[in-house]
Design a protein around this motif. Structure first.
Motif, mmCIF file in Angstrom:
data_model
loop_
_atom_site.group_PDB
_atom_site.id
_atom_site.type_symbol
_atom_site.label_atom_id
_atom_site.label_comp_id
_atom_site.label_asym_id
_atom_site.label_seq_id
_atom_site.Cartn_x
_atom_site.Cartn_y
_atom_site.Cartn_z
ATOM 1 N N MET A 1 0.841 -1.075 0.105
ATOM 2 C CA MET A 1 -0.054 0.224 0.002
ATOM 3 C C MET A 1 1.051 1.219 0.118
ATOM 4 S SD MET A 1 -3.124 1.161 2.370
ATOM 5 C CE MET A 1 -4.036 -0.191 2.223
ATOM 6 N N LYS A 2 0.464 2.361 -0.974
ATOM 7 C CA LYS A 2 1.227 3.403 -1.055
ATOM 8 C C LYS A 2 0.692 4.511 -0.095
ATOM 9 C CE LYS A 2 4.142 1.611 -3.860
ATOM 10 N NZ LYS A 2 5.560 1.154 -3.550
ATOM 11 N N LYS A 3 1.520 5.248 0.628
ATOM 12 C CA LYS A 3 0.993 6.497 1.525
ATOM 13 C C LYS A 3 1.065 7.734 0.408
ATOM 14 C CE LYS A 3 1.097 7.371 6.016
ATOM 15 N NZ LYS A 3 1.638 7.573 7.352
ATOM 16 N N VAL A 4 -0.016 8.383 0.404
ATOM 17 C CA VAL A 4 -0.081 9.354 -0.703
ATOM 18 C C VAL A 4 -0.215 10.886 0.244
ATOM 19 C CG1 VAL A 4 -1.324 10.374 -2.532
ATOM 20 C CG2 VAL A 4 -1.203 8.038 -2.213
ATOM 21 N N LEU A 5 0.685 11.430 -0.163
ATOM 22 C CA LEU A 5 0.539 12.943 0.584
ATOM 23 C C LEU A 5 0.082 14.025 -0.338
ATOM 24 C CD1 LEU A 5 0.874 14.738 3.008
ATOM 25 C CD2 LEU A 5 3.138 15.305 2.357
ATOM 26 N N LEU A 6 -0.937 14.588 -0.205
ATOM 27 C CA LEU A 6 -1.503 15.807 -1.024
ATOM 28 C C LEU A 6 -1.014 17.106 -0.456
ATOM 29 C CD1 LEU A 6 -5.280 14.702 -1.254
ATOM 30 C CD2 LEU A 6 -3.385 14.030 -2.685
ATOM 31 N N ALA A 7 -0.216 17.836 -1.280
ATOM 32 C CA ALA A 7 0.169 19.167 -0.951
ATOM 33 C C ALA A 7 -0.326 20.121 -2.274
ATOM 34 C CB ALA A 7 1.729 19.143 -1.228
ATOM 35 N N ILE A 8 -1.800 20.172 -2.150
ATOM 36 C CA ILE A 8 -2.416 21.118 -3.514
ATOM 37 C C ILE A 8 -2.666 22.253 -2.905
ATOM 38 C CG2 ILE A 8 -4.426 20.806 -4.931
ATOM 39 C CD1 ILE A 8 -4.067 18.004 -4.826
ATOM 40 N N GLY A 9 -2.928 22.724 -1.890
ATOM 41 C CA GLY A 9 -3.370 23.776 -1.161
ATOM 42 C C GLY A 9 -4.678 24.332 -1.749
ATOM 43 N N ASN A 10 -5.402 23.521 -2.315
ATOM 44 C CA ASN A 10 -6.886 23.967 -2.694
ATOM 45 C C ASN A 10 -7.673 22.751 -2.229
ATOM 46 O OD1 ASN A 10 -9.259 23.722 -4.559
ATOM 47 N ND2 ASN A 10 -8.527 25.878 -5.002
ATOM 48 N N GLU A 11 -8.873 22.814 -1.259
ATOM 49 C CA GLU A 11 -9.426 21.886 -0.844
ATOM 50 C C GLU A 11 -10.227 21.330 -1.787
ATOM 51 O OE1 GLU A 11 -10.062 19.526 2.414
ATOM 52 O OE2 GLU A 11 -8.930 21.414 2.489
ATOM 53 N N LEU B 1 -3.229 4.817 0.557
ATOM 54 C CA LEU B 1 -3.498 5.454 1.967
ATOM 55 C C LEU B 1 -3.516 6.789 1.954
ATOM 56 C CD1 LEU B 1 -4.358 5.187 4.931
ATOM 57 C CD2 LEU B 1 -1.951 4.745 5.341
ATOM 58 N N ILE B 2 -4.474 7.588 2.377
ATOM 59 C CA ILE B 2 -4.445 8.983 2.161
ATOM 60 C C ILE B 2 -4.130 9.447 3.668
ATOM 61 C CG2 ILE B 2 -5.070 11.132 1.371
ATOM 62 C CD1 ILE B 2 -6.545 9.419 -0.864
ATOM 63 N N PRO B 3 -3.374 9.859 4.371
ATOM 64 C CA PRO B 3 -3.305 10.534 5.675
ATOM 65 C C PRO B 3 -4.333 11.911 5.600
ATOM 66 C CG PRO B 3 -1.337 10.911 4.783
ATOM 67 C CD PRO B 3 -1.913 10.178 3.769
ATOM 68 N N GLU B 4 -4.629 12.079 6.871
ATOM 69 C CA GLU B 4 -5.684 13.490 7.164
ATOM 70 C C GLU B 4 -4.728 14.605 7.128
ATOM 71 O OE1 GLU B 4 -8.882 13.743 7.090
ATOM 72 O OE2 GLU B 4 -8.819 11.462 6.567
ATOM 73 N N GLN B 5 -3.270 14.413 7.315
ATOM 74 C CA GLN B 5 -2.304 15.504 7.359
ATOM 75 C C GLN B 5 -2.362 16.121 5.976
ATOM 76 O OE1 GLN B 5 -0.478 16.441 9.777
ATOM 77 N NE2 GLN B 5 0.555 18.177 8.734
ATOM 78 N N LYS B 6 -2.627 17.753 5.721
ATOM 79 C CA LYS B 6 -2.508 18.310 4.765
ATOM 80 C C LYS B 6 -1.196 19.421 4.589
ATOM 81 C CE LYS B 6 -7.373 18.249 4.500
ATOM 82 N NZ LYS B 6 -8.754 18.728 4.959
ATOM 83 N N VAL B 7 -0.890 19.658 3.521
ATOM 84 C CA VAL B 7 0.089 20.464 3.494
ATOM 85 C C VAL B 7 -0.758 21.761 2.952
ATOM 86 C CG1 VAL B 7 2.301 21.325 2.537
ATOM 87 C CG2 VAL B 7 1.853 18.846 3.199
ATOM 88 N N MET B 8 -0.643 22.808 3.508
ATOM 89 C CA MET B 8 -1.261 24.158 3.109
ATOM 90 C C MET B 8 -0.345 25.173 2.649
ATOM 91 S SD MET B 8 -4.298 23.089 2.895
ATOM 92 C CE MET B 8 -5.063 24.494 2.635
ATOM 93 N N HIS B 9 0.884 24.990 2.996
ATOM 94 C CA HIS B 9 2.086 25.859 2.515
ATOM 95 C C HIS B 9 3.355 25.388 1.855
ATOM 96 C CE1 HIS B 9 4.517 29.707 2.339
ATOM 97 N NE2 HIS B 9 3.427 30.259 2.123
ATOM 98 N N HIS B 10 3.904 25.486 1.017
ATOM 99 C CA HIS B 10 5.375 25.095 0.614
ATOM 100 C C HIS B 10 6.283 25.059 1.751
ATOM 101 C CE1 HIS B 10 9.389 25.387 -1.364
ATOM 102 N NE2 HIS B 10 8.785 24.436 -2.208
ATOM 103 N N ARG B 11 6.394 25.973 2.628
ATOM 104 C CA ARG B 11 7.267 25.979 3.842
ATOM 105 C C ARG B 11 7.255 24.767 4.593
ATOM 106 N NH1 ARG B 11 4.159 30.329 6.688
ATOM 107 N NH2 ARG B 11 4.859 31.755 4.784
ATOM 108 N N TYR B 12 6.086 24.023 4.752
ATOM 109 C CA TYR B 12 5.745 22.946 5.558
ATOM 110 C C TYR B 12 6.011 21.602 4.835
ATOM 111 C CZ TYR B 12 4.052 26.620 8.046
ATOM 112 O OH TYR B 12 3.580 27.971 8.823
#
Length: 107
Positions: A1-11, A29-40
């Motif tokens: 299973m691949k863990k996918v991180l979404l760093a899109i910035g638009n809900e 698997l998509i974690p609840e953690q979201k990236v809402m800015h490039h610096r993070y």
């Protein structure tokens, strides 16, 4: 299973991708953690032990103007490749004009 991180910035855009990937729960698997800015981004990628990173250059806010942003993304993707030795796949969502630095890359 691949863990996918979404760093899109638009809900809305993130939800479209999240819903499509959720149709294949046995693979992603998509974690609840979201990236809402490039610096993070670096911190969250490390924290989440990401296998697949989906980025959007326009919607994900950053501290760079549009011209600097191109080179910042190139630098970041190269950093990911060097640090994780190709164990993280990067999907870069963007719309580019001809002559843009991304069109000349030879990965």
């Amino acid at each position: 299973m691949k863990k996918v991180l979404l760093a899109i910035g638009n809900e809305s855009y993130s939800n479209i991708i999240r819903n499509r990937l959720s149709e294949h729960k046995e693979h992603f698997l998509i974690p609840e953690q979201k990236v809402m800015h490039h610096r993070y981004l670096k911190e969250v990628v490390e924290l989440e032990k990401t296998d697949l990173l989906i980025l959007h250059d326009y919607y994900l806010p950053s501290d760079f103007d549009s011209k600097e942003g191109v080179w910042e993304w190139l630098s970041y993707i190269q950093h990911i490749r060097e640090l994780y030795d190709d164990s993280i796949r990067v999907v870069f969502l963007c719309e580019r004009n001809r002559g843009d630095p991304f069109s000349y890359l030879n990965w």
